[in-house]
Design an enzyme around this catalytic site. Structure first.
Site, PDB file in Angstrom:
ATOM      1  N   ASP B   6       0.854  -1.192   0.000  1.00 18.04           N
ATOM      2  CA  ASP B   6       0.000   0.000   0.000  1.00 18.04           C
ATOM      3  C   ASP B   6       0.893   1.246   0.000  1.00 18.04           C
ATOM      4  O   ASP B   6       2.061   1.177   0.397  1.00 18.04           O
ATOM      5  CB  ASP B   6      -0.870  -0.047   1.262  1.00 18.04           C
ATOM      6  CG  ASP B   6      -1.765   1.159   1.416  1.00 18.04           C
ATOM      7  OD1 ASP B   6      -2.254   1.684   0.392  1.00 18.04           O
ATOM      8  OD2 ASP B   6      -1.987   1.582   2.571  1.00 18.04           O
ATOM      9  N   ASP B   8      -0.296   4.899   1.043  1.00 16.32           N
ATOM     10  CA  ASP B   8      -0.553   5.849   2.131  1.00 16.32           C
ATOM     11  C   ASP B   8      -0.358   5.215   3.498  1.00 16.32           C
ATOM     12  O   ASP B   8      -0.991   4.217   3.829  1.00 16.32           O
ATOM     13  CB  ASP B   8      -1.972   6.408   2.013  1.00 16.32           C
ATOM     14  CG  ASP B   8      -2.140   7.215   0.727  1.00 16.32           C
ATOM     15  OD1 ASP B   8      -1.193   7.929   0.349  1.00 16.32           O
ATOM     16  OD2 ASP B   8      -3.206   7.120   0.106  1.00 16.32           O
ATOM     17  N   ASP B 141      -1.838  -0.784   6.123  1.00 17.67           N
ATOM     18  CA  ASP B 141      -2.121  -0.321   7.489  1.00 17.67           C
ATOM     19  C   ASP B 141      -3.601  -0.394   7.869  1.00 17.67           C
ATOM     20  O   ASP B 141      -3.933  -0.192   9.036  1.00 17.67           O
ATOM     21  CB  ASP B 141      -1.652   1.129   7.651  1.00 17.67           C
ATOM     22  CG  ASP B 141      -2.391   2.054   6.703  1.00 17.67           C
ATOM     23  OD1 ASP B 141      -2.475   1.725   5.499  1.00 17.67           O
ATOM     24  OD2 ASP B 141      -2.916   3.087   7.152  1.00 17.67           O
TER      25      ASP B 141
END
Lengths: 188, 188
Positions: B6, B8, B141
């Site tokens: 990922d 961000d 996250d």
């Protein structure tokens, strides 16, 4: 079922949009009529036929701001896709141009504008490798789709173009999607 | 192996970038220090804590041209990802902001600039549904990742943030990737 639909030359008429822009910008230059476009990439046919300067001419048009956003829809495609989406999960699975920032952003705009709703933006998947994407069917005009996964989940269904007629082992729908219900009865 | 990363808050420090921009633009307003950020989305914590006007303040910053492109990398992440990419296929798997055109285009730029090469752009996959993507590991996250596919191929490995500490059934690497080799020995 999960159905992936390519954008360029499947829902968005990349070839017609390119030809229109070529003739607008360079009315003096020769061109290849759509029915004679026998290579997947423009430059593979334009450069051998008309000379190396076409490499730059093609790139200039493809990377123009607004080019992707203004592509006309393929006749019949929007209605067919809407109808499929009533019963199935439909995603747009498309590769942006590597060299430009415009094409990625404009593909989201194109989907929203053609399908009439910001929610459609969420159905767009941008990837350079479509073998990584899970789904049952991938409707795509590219003759051979390869990538990191040797055996993708999906079955590729072609949209008919002169440049993919040598492929005989795949189901094929017409350019204008007119026969999709006969070719893909499992979606009804 | 196929490893998805990922962007961000995993490789791009979205939280630090947002806080920097918030304090630049609104030095008079209160803010939540990074170590106290206990919700996945900014507005889920800022709005109840400081009021409804923060909804607009957050949106303005997130949709500013240049915001994504200027996000600082998470310390340690770029080196770790480069090292993993020497032995494995690494892709960046990210969702753009639905409302803005900038974020999609700028994510390609960010990857190219941080990793130093146009070829890295091709490793970016933009999708709102990560369950559709095939791979062995997804480093992300987000506490829970859901979508059209109930049992994705990949194992999710968390990057530690206060807002995902309630998840106890997933492997977890530190924010600065300092322990990735102990947590993911199969990648060595």
């Amino acid at each position: 079922m999960i159905i992936h639909v390519d954008l360029d030359s499947v829902a968005a008429d990349f070839e017609a949009g390119f030809l229109r822009r070529l003739r607008e910008k360079h009315p003096d230059l020769p061109y290849i009529p759509l029915e004679d476009r026998t290579t997947f990439k423009l430059r593979e046919q334009y450069v051998p036929k008309f000379g190396a300067h076409f490499r730059e001419i093609i790139k200039e048009i493809e990377t123009e701001p607004g080019f992707f956003r203004s592509l006309p829809p393929i006749p019949g495609s929007i209605e067919a896709i809407r109808e499929i989406a009533r019963k199935h999960l439909v995603y747009f699975c498309s590769a942006p141009l590597k060299e430009t920032q415009h094409s990625a952003a404009e593909k989201y705009d194109w989907v929203e504008e053609q399908f009439g709703g910001i929610e459609w933006r969420k159905q767009l998947i941008l990837t350079f490798d479509k073998t990584l994407i899970r789904g049952h069917i991938l409707i795509d005009d590219k003759p051979e789709i390869t990538g990191a996964v040797v055996s993708p989940y999906w079955e590729q269904v072609l949209v008919d173009w002169p440049y993919n007629r040598h492929v005989t082992d795949k189901r094929r729908i017409n350019y204008d999607w007119s026969n999709w219900k006969e070719v893909l009865p499992e979606l009804l």
